[in-house]
Design an enzyme around this catalytic site. Sequence first.
Site, PDB file in Angstrom:
ATOM      1  N   GLY A 116      20.014  52.240   9.481  1.00 21.28           N
ATOM      2  CA  GLY A 116      20.895  51.232   7.609  1.00 21.28           C
ATOM      3  C   GLY A 116      20.094  51.543   6.973  1.00 21.28           C
ATOM      4  CD  GLN A 159      13.294  58.490  16.072  1.00 19.19           C
ATOM      5  OE1 GLN A 159      13.152  57.292  16.280  1.00 19.19           O
ATOM      6  NE2 GLN A 159      14.615  59.158  14.963  1.00 19.19           N
ATOM      7  CB  VAL A 175      15.950  64.738   2.594  1.00 20.07           C
ATOM      8  CG1 VAL A 175      16.529  64.569   0.888  1.00 20.07           C
ATOM      9  CG2 VAL A 175      16.940  65.167   3.473  1.00 20.07           C
ATOM     10  CG  LEU A 223      14.753  60.958   0.507  1.00 26.16           C
ATOM     11  CD1 LEU A 223      16.439  61.244   0.476  1.00 26.16           C
ATOM     12  CD2 LEU A 223      13.567  60.607  -0.978  1.00 26.16           C
ATOM     13  CB  SER A 224      10.504  56.848   4.254  1.00 26.83           C
ATOM     14  OG  SER A 224      10.785  55.462   5.130  1.00 26.83           O
ATOM     15  CG  HIS A 232      20.038  57.539   7.528  1.00 27.12           C
ATOM     16  ND1 HIS A 232      19.161  57.215   5.879  1.00 27.12           N
ATOM     17  CD2 HIS A 232      19.174  57.528   8.145  1.00 27.12           C
ATOM     18  CE1 HIS A 232      18.337  56.004   7.208  1.00 27.12           C
ATOM     19  NE2 HIS A 232      18.094  56.722   7.432  1.00 27.12           N
ATOM     20  NE  ARG A 282       9.471  50.783   8.008  1.00 24.29           N
ATOM     21  CZ  ARG A 282       9.555  51.057   9.474  1.00 24.29           C
ATOM     22  NH1 ARG A 282      10.199  52.668   9.590  1.00 24.29           N
ATOM     23  NH2 ARG A 282       9.974  50.150  10.505  1.00 24.29           N
TER      24      ARG A 282
HETATM   25  O1  PAF Z   1      14.795  57.108  13.353  1.00 25.60           O
HETATM   26  C1  PAF Z   1      15.295  55.938  13.217  1.00 25.60           C
HETATM   27  O2  PAF Z   1      16.115  55.549  12.216  1.00 25.60           O
HETATM   28  C2  PAF Z   1      15.959  55.070  14.490  1.00 25.60           C
HETATM   29  O3  PAF Z   1      14.398  54.670  15.048  1.00 25.60           O
HETATM   30  C3  PAF Z   1      16.701  54.846  15.806  1.00 25.60           C
HETATM   31  C4  PAF Z   1      16.834  56.827  16.111  1.00 25.60           C
HETATM   32  C5  PAF Z   1      18.051  54.790  14.506  1.00 25.60           C
HETATM   33  C6  PAF Z   1      17.183  54.237  17.068  1.00 25.60           C
HETATM   34  O4  PAF Z   1      16.580  52.292  16.367  1.00 25.60           O
END
Ligand code: PAF
Length: 281
Positions: free
Chosen positions: A31, A154, A177, A185-186, A37, A188
Site C-alpha cells: 500500500g 528482494q 521511478v 520514490l519510496s 507502484h 517511506r
Molecule cells: O516490496 C514490497 O512492497 C513488499 O516487500 C512486498 C513484495 C509487497 C511483500 O510484502
Amino acid sequence: MQVIRTVAELRAWSRQAHREGKLLGLVPTMGALHAGHASLIRAAAAACHQVAVSIFVNPTQFGPHEDFSRYPRTFDADCAIAEREGAHVVFVPSVEELYPHGPISTFVEVPGLSDRLDGHSRPGHFRGVATVVSKLFIAAEPDQALFGQKDAAQVAVLRRMTADLRLATEIVVCPIVREPDGLALSSRNIYLSPTERAQALTLSRAVRRVESLFASGERRSDHLLATAREVFSSEPAVQIDYIALVDWATLEPIDEAKQGSLFAVAAYVGSTRLIDNVIFP
Ligand code: PAF
C-alpha cells in the site's frame, strides 16, 4: 474494480480468468501507493488481460524495532490509484487471512541470499517477504508478478525462490521511478523532514556518480565503492548501512563490475532507512 479480501475469492477469480484464457498480472504491494507502484500497475495492465494489486502490510518482514505499526496505510487513495492505472482487482487480506495460525507459522526461506544486503541489516526480512509472496503466488497463480528495481535484493531473492519452487510465475522488474531531483520514490519518503529530504539525495547522488564512472570505463570495485563513500562523506548526517557492488543473481560481492552487476546503497536519514541502486547497462 473489485475488492477481494479472502484467499478463496482471489483463487476463484484467478481460476475463472485462466479458464477464459486470460493472462493474469499481480502487483504485490504494502500500500501507500506512489508513482513507482503506478508504473508497475500500468506495465501489468499493458501485458496482461487481468491485473490484481495486493495491499498487505506484511508483519513477518518487519523486525521488532521497525516501522510496522506506523507504516502508512492509505487504502482509499491506493484504490483510486490502482483503478486509474488499470487494475481489475485489489486484494486486501487481513493478517488472520494470510496467517491463519498466527505470524509464527510455515515460512519460505531462501538461504544465503536472504542474509545479504538488506537481509544482513534486517534479519528475517527476506524470509517474511518470500513467505508472503509465495502465499500470494499460490493463491493467485499469476502469469506475471511485477516488482520495482529499487528493491533489487528482494528481486534476487524472489527470482531464486520462484526458480527453486518451480513456480510458473514470471518475475518482471520495472525501472526505478525518481522525483525530478533524483530521489527514488519510496513509501517511506513521507517520514522525511524537509532537512532530511535534502540529505536523502546523497543516495541518488552516489548512485549517479558510480553509474557515470562505470560509463566512463571504470570497472574496479574498490574504486567504484570508494567514490560512493566519498559522496556520503560530504553528508555526515546520513549514516551508511551498506554500499555494495554485487552479482545481481547471487548478491555476492564482486571485484570487477560488468554489465548486469548491481551497485546498491542503503542508508539512514534520521531514523528512515532508504535504499537506491543501479544495474549497470
Ligand atoms: O516490496 C514490497 O512492497 C513488499 O516487500 C512486498 C513484495 C509487497 C511483500 O510484502
